[in-house]
Design an enzyme around this catalytic site. Structure first.
Site, PDB file in Angstrom:
ATOM      1  N   ASP A   1       0.921  -1.074  -0.103  1.00 35.89           N
ATOM      2  CA  ASP A   1      -0.086   0.017   0.068  1.00 35.89           C
ATOM      3  C   ASP A   1       0.840   1.302   0.205  1.00 35.89           C
ATOM      4  O   ASP A   1       0.293   2.176  -0.245  1.00 35.89           O
ATOM      5  CB  ASP A   1      -0.998   0.112   1.196  1.00 35.89           C
ATOM      6  CG  ASP A   1      -0.448   0.586   2.431  1.00 35.89           C
ATOM      7  OD1 ASP A   1       0.721   0.152   2.728  1.00 35.89           O
ATOM      8  OD2 ASP A   1      -1.308   0.931   3.191  1.00 35.89           O
TER       9      ASP A   1
ATOM     10  N   GLU B   1       4.279 -10.558   4.893  1.00 34.30           N
ATOM     11  CA  GLU B   1       3.138 -10.827   4.334  1.00 34.30           C
ATOM     12  C   GLU B   1       2.745 -11.486   2.870  1.00 34.30           C
ATOM     13  O   GLU B   1       2.284 -11.196   1.972  1.00 34.30           O
ATOM     14  CB  GLU B   1       1.842  -9.818   4.347  1.00 34.30           C
ATOM     15  CG  GLU B   1       1.797  -9.152   5.779  1.00 34.30           C
ATOM     16  CD  GLU B   1       0.489  -8.212   5.711  1.00 34.30           C
ATOM     17  OE1 GLU B   1      -0.082  -7.727   4.789  1.00 34.30           O
ATOM     18  OE2 GLU B   1      -0.040  -7.761   6.759  1.00 34.30           O
TER      19      GLU B   1
ATOM     20  N   TYR C   1      -5.213  -7.237  12.088  1.00 30.00           N
ATOM     21  CA  TYR C   1      -5.985  -6.190  12.230  1.00 30.00           C
ATOM     22  C   TYR C   1      -7.583  -6.249  12.628  1.00 30.00           C
ATOM     23  O   TYR C   1      -8.507  -5.513  12.124  1.00 30.00           O
ATOM     24  CB  TYR C   1      -6.055  -5.435  10.790  1.00 30.00           C
ATOM     25  CG  TYR C   1      -4.734  -4.780  10.308  1.00 30.00           C
ATOM     26  CD1 TYR C   1      -4.389  -3.450  11.019  1.00 30.00           C
ATOM     27  CD2 TYR C   1      -3.568  -5.498   9.788  1.00 30.00           C
ATOM     28  CE1 TYR C   1      -3.112  -2.824  10.804  1.00 30.00           C
ATOM     29  CE2 TYR C   1      -2.335  -4.787   9.728  1.00 30.00           C
ATOM     30  CZ  TYR C   1      -2.109  -3.498  10.173  1.00 30.00           C
ATOM     31  OH  TYR C   1      -0.944  -2.957  10.101  1.00 30.00           O
TER      32      TYR C   1
ATOM     33  N   GLU D   1       2.471  -6.083  13.542  1.00 30.29           N
ATOM     34  CA  GLU D   1       1.728  -4.855  12.950  1.00 30.29           C
ATOM     35  C   GLU D   1       0.390  -5.012  13.770  1.00 30.29           C
ATOM     36  O   GLU D   1      -0.112  -6.092  13.674  1.00 30.29           O
ATOM     37  CB  GLU D   1       1.493  -4.712  11.620  1.00 30.29           C
ATOM     38  CG  GLU D   1       2.607  -4.309  10.610  1.00 30.29           C
ATOM     39  CD  GLU D   1       2.474  -4.428   9.259  1.00 30.29           C
ATOM     40  OE1 GLU D   1       1.183  -4.391   9.041  1.00 30.29           O
ATOM     41  OE2 GLU D   1       3.286  -4.391   8.379  1.00 30.29           O
TER      42      GLU D   1
END
Ligand code: GCB
Length: 599
Positions: free
Chosen positions: A160, A414, A469, A505
Site C-alpha cells: 500500500d 505478508e 487487524y 503490526e
C-alpha cells in the site's frame, strides 16, 4: 562493500545537491551524450514524485534522468576512483560521459563501480543516471505494468505504500588505495567478562610484504586488543556490552601495512552483544528482551523516501519519547545512516528485506475469490522472483551484517504463506539467510489469511511475527469480538509453534483531531482503545515477546479509496504530531521498560 568513509587513506566527495532532472519523454534519445535538455532540477537525495505539482511526475512510470557535472579532486592522482549510489529506486543505468559504467537492479541497496579508467584527477566528467521506477513480477518488491483504457502505462503493485522513485539516498565518489580492504565481517560473543570479536577481512590481492592488522579501540581511543592476518579473534577484557537503550561502541580499525607505511585504513563501529532464541524468548546478551515500538516507513512530505537527517533524529527522539525500544525497517532496507544512528542510540532493529507484496491472496481474499496461486511454476512468482529475492538478501546482509542494532532479519512481509508453493519458495531463502548470517534469528511477517494451522512456512523460522487487524479490517467497530478473535489466534500460534511471537503490526487508521465518545473507526479514541485492547491480550499470552504498532507515522499510499491522503494508521501524523494513542503508548512503554527490560 564498505560504506564510503574519509580515513587516513581514503577520501569521499559527496555529490548531493541539485541535479539536472527530467522524465525520459522530455529529454530525447540517449540523453547521457550531452547536457540534459531541460531547465528542471531535482534534489538528491529525494524521491522526485512530489517535487512538482504535476501528475506527470507523481504518476510517472518508467525512466527519469538525473545529471550533473563532477570535478574529480586533483589530489586523487594515482588512486582508484569509485562511484557509489546508496540507492536508485528501483533500477539504474549510470553513465560517465558517454560510457555506461554500471547498471543495478533493486531500489533499496547500494552499489558501486570503479570509474578510474573513465576520469582524470583534476578533470571534470558528466555523470548521468537513468532511474527506472518500474516494478515487475520478477523485481523485489514485485509489481506489474499494464496499459490502461486510454493506452497509458500504469504501475500495479501489491503493497500500500506509494511507489516513490528516484535517487532517495546519497551519491558519492571516493578515492581508495589500489591495495585495499574491500570488506569486513565482524561477529561478537561474550565469554564471562570478556568480549570476543571475530573478524574476517577481504582485501584486494596484496603485494609481497603487505600485512593486514587490526586494532580494537574503546570509545575514548584506548587500544584494548589487536590481531594480525585476515581472520582472527580479538578478546576484549572487561568488555562493555552494547545494550538496548545503552549503546556502547568500540572501533575496529583494519589496516594494510607495507614497508612500515599504512596503505589502507578503515574504521568500523562494533557493538559487542549476542542474540539468541531460546524456547519462546528472544535473548539479547542472554536476557529476555521485550520489543516495544513500531513498523515504520522512510516517508515524509515533499521528499517522499528521501533520506533526511532532521527526520532521522526527530523520529528517534519521538520513539524514545514514547518509550519504544525498537522498530522494524518495514518494508525495505532503510538508509545506512539510520542503522548507524540506531547503533549509536541503542535502538533495536528488525531488518526487513524489500520482499513485500508476494501475495495474490490478499486482493483475491477480499474480493471473495479463494483459488489463487502465488508461488511456484503455476503461480505469479517462481524461480526468477526467488533468484531476485536471493540476490536482494545477499545485498541486504552484505550491507548490514555488522550493525549491532540489527538483531533479526525479516525476509518478507505478508507473503502468501498458505500457498503450498510457499514452502519451496521460502525454504532455500531461509537457508541462504542463515548461511549468510548464522548469528541472527530469521522471521517473516505473517498475514491473517494464513493461520497457525494453514501456514506452510512458519516452522522454518526462529520467531513468529504476526500482523493483525482485528477491530479494523475484520471485526470493524467491534472491539469485543476483535479481542476474542485476537486471543484465540495468538493462542493457536503459541500452542502450535512454541516460538517467540512478535505482533509486528496492529493498529487502526485515525484522522488527527477526530474524536468520538463511543467507538468509531477513524477517530483518535478508537485507535487508542484498539491498541489498548491488543495490549491487554498480549499481557495474557506468555509467548508474546513484542508489540510493534502499525505505524510510526502516517505515510503516503497508493491512491485507493481506502486511503485518505495516505495511510492514517500513524501514531504520529505525517508531520510528526502525536495522536492521542501516542500518549497512551508512552504511559505503557515507559513503565514496561522498567518491568520487562530492567537495566
Ligand atoms: C499490512 C501491511 C502494511 C499496510 C497495513 C495497512 O498488513 O503489512 O504495509 O500498510 O497492513 O495499513 O493496511
Amino acid at each position: 562493500m564498505l560504506t564510503p568513509k574519509i580515513t587516513s587513506t581514503r577520501e569521499v566527495l559527496n555529490l548531493d545537491g541539485l541535479w539536472r532532472f527530467d522524465l525520459d519523454a522530455a529529454v530525447g534519445e540517449e540523453p547521457w551524450r550531452a547536457t540534459l535538455r531541460t531547465t528542471r532540477e531535482a534534489p538528491v537525495p529525494a524521491s522526485y514524485n512530489d517535487l512538482f505539482p504535476d501528475p506527470r511526475f507523481r504518476d510517472h512510470v518508467g525512466v527519469a534522468w538525473y545529471q550533473r557535472t563532477v570535478r574529480v579532486p586533483h589530489g586523487w592522482r594515482g588512486t582508484r576512483v569509485m562511484l557509489r549510489l546508496d540507492a536508485a529506486t528501483h533500477e539504474a543505468a549510470v553513465y560517465v560521459d558517454d560510457d555506461l559504467v554500471v547498471t543495478h537492479v533493486g531500489g533499496y541497496t547500494p552499489f558501486e563501480v570503479d570509474i578510474t579508467g573513465h576520469v582524470t584527477a583534476g578533470g571534470e566528467f558528466r555523470l548521468t543516471i537513468g532511474v527506472d521506477n518500474r516494478l515487475t513480477p520478477s523485481s523485489i518488491p514485485p509489481g506489474s505494468v499494464d496499459t490502461d483504457s486510454l493506452g497509458r502505462p500504469r504501475q500495479r503493485y501489491m503493497h500500500d505504500f506509494f511507489n516513490y522513485g528516484g535517487l532517495a539516498r546519497s551519491v558519492s565518489i571516493q578515492s581508495v588505495p589500489a591495495e585495499r580492504i574491500d570488506d569486513i565481517t565482524v561477529t561478537t560473543e561474550i565469554d564471562g567478562t570478556s568480549g570476543l570479536v571475530s573478524y574476517d577481512l577481504v582485501t584486494t590481492d596484496l603485494t609481497p610484504g603487505a600485512e593486514v592488522r587490526l586494532r580494537v579501540l574503546t570509545a575514548d581511543g584506548t587500544v584494548v586488543g589487536a590481531s594480525s592476518g585476515s581472520r582472527g579473534v580479538v578478546e576484549i577484557p572487561d568488555v562493555r556490552l552494547w545494550r538496548p537503550g545503552a549503546a556502547y561502541l568500540y572501533t575496529v580499525v583494519a589496516e594494510i601495512v607495507r614497508d612500515g607505511e599504512v596503505r589502507d585504513s578503515y574504521p568500523l563501529a562494533v557493538g559487542v552483544r549476542t542474540v539468541e532464541v531460546r524456547g519462546n524468548r528472544v535473548l539479547i546478551n542472554g536476557e529476555p528482551f521485550y520489543f516495544t515500538g513500531f513498523g515504520k516507513h522512510e516517508d515524509s512530505p515533499v521528499r517522499g523516501k528521501g533520506h533526511d537527517p532532521a527526520y532521522l533524529v526527530h523520529d528517534f527522539e519521538l520513539m524514545r519519547w514514547t518509550g519504544a525500544n525498537s522498530f522494524r525497517t518495514s518494508h525495505y532496507p532503510y538508509a545506512e545512516e539510520v542503522l548507524d544512528y540506531a547503533d549509536r542510540q541503542g535502538i533495536v532493529v528488525i531488518g526487513e528485506a524489500a520482499a513485500v507484496g508476494l501475495n495474490l491472496a490478499i486482493a483475491a481474499g477480499y474480493l471473495g475469490q479463494t483459488e489463487v496461486t502465488t508461488f511456484g511454476p503455476r503461480g505469479a512468482f517462481g524461480d526468477t522472483t526467488r533468484d531476485a529475492h536471493a540476490a536482494h538478501l545477499r545485498e541486504l546482509i552484505a550491507r548490514d551484517k555488522n550493525h549491532p542494532s540489527i538483531v533479526m532479519w525479516s525476509i518478507a512481509n505478508e507473503p502468501d504463506s498458505r500457498d503450498p508453493g510457499a514452502r519451496d519458495y521460502f525454504a532455500p531463502l531461509v537457508s541462504l539467510t542463515r548461511e549468510l548470517d548464522p548469528t541472527r534469528p530469521v522471521t517473516y511477517a505473517n498475514m491473517i489469511l494464513a493461520q497457525h494451522d494453514t501456514d506452510v512456512i512458519a516452522d522454518l523460522f526462529d520467531v513468529v511475527s504476526i500482523n493483525r487487524y482485528y477491530g479494523w479490517y475484520q471485526d470493524t467497530n467491534d472491539l469485543a469480538a476483535a479481542e476474542a478473535h485476537l486471543e484465540a489466534d495468538l493462542r493457536g500460534w503459541e500452542a502450535s509453534f512454541h516460538k517467540p511471537i512478535i505482533v509486528s503490526e496492529f493498529g487502526a487508521d485515525a484522522i488527527a483531531g477526530l474524536h468520538a465518545a463511543v467507538d468509531q473507526p477513524w477517530s483518535e479514541d478508537y485507535q487508542t482503545a484498539l491498541v489498548a485492547m491488543y495490549q491487554r491480550v498480549f499481557d495474557r499470552i506468555d509467548s508474546v515477546v513484542g508489540e510493534h504498532v502499525w505505524a510510526f507515522a502516517d505515510f503516503q499510499a497508493m491512491p485507493i479509496t481506502q486511503r485518505v491522503d495516505g495511510n492514517k494508521k500513524g501514531v504520529f501524523t505525517r508531520d510528526r504530531r502525536p495522536k492521542a494513542v501516542a500518549h497512551a503508548l508512552r504511559a505503557r512503554w515507559t513503565s514496561l521498560s522498567q518491568a520487562k527490560n530492567p537495566e
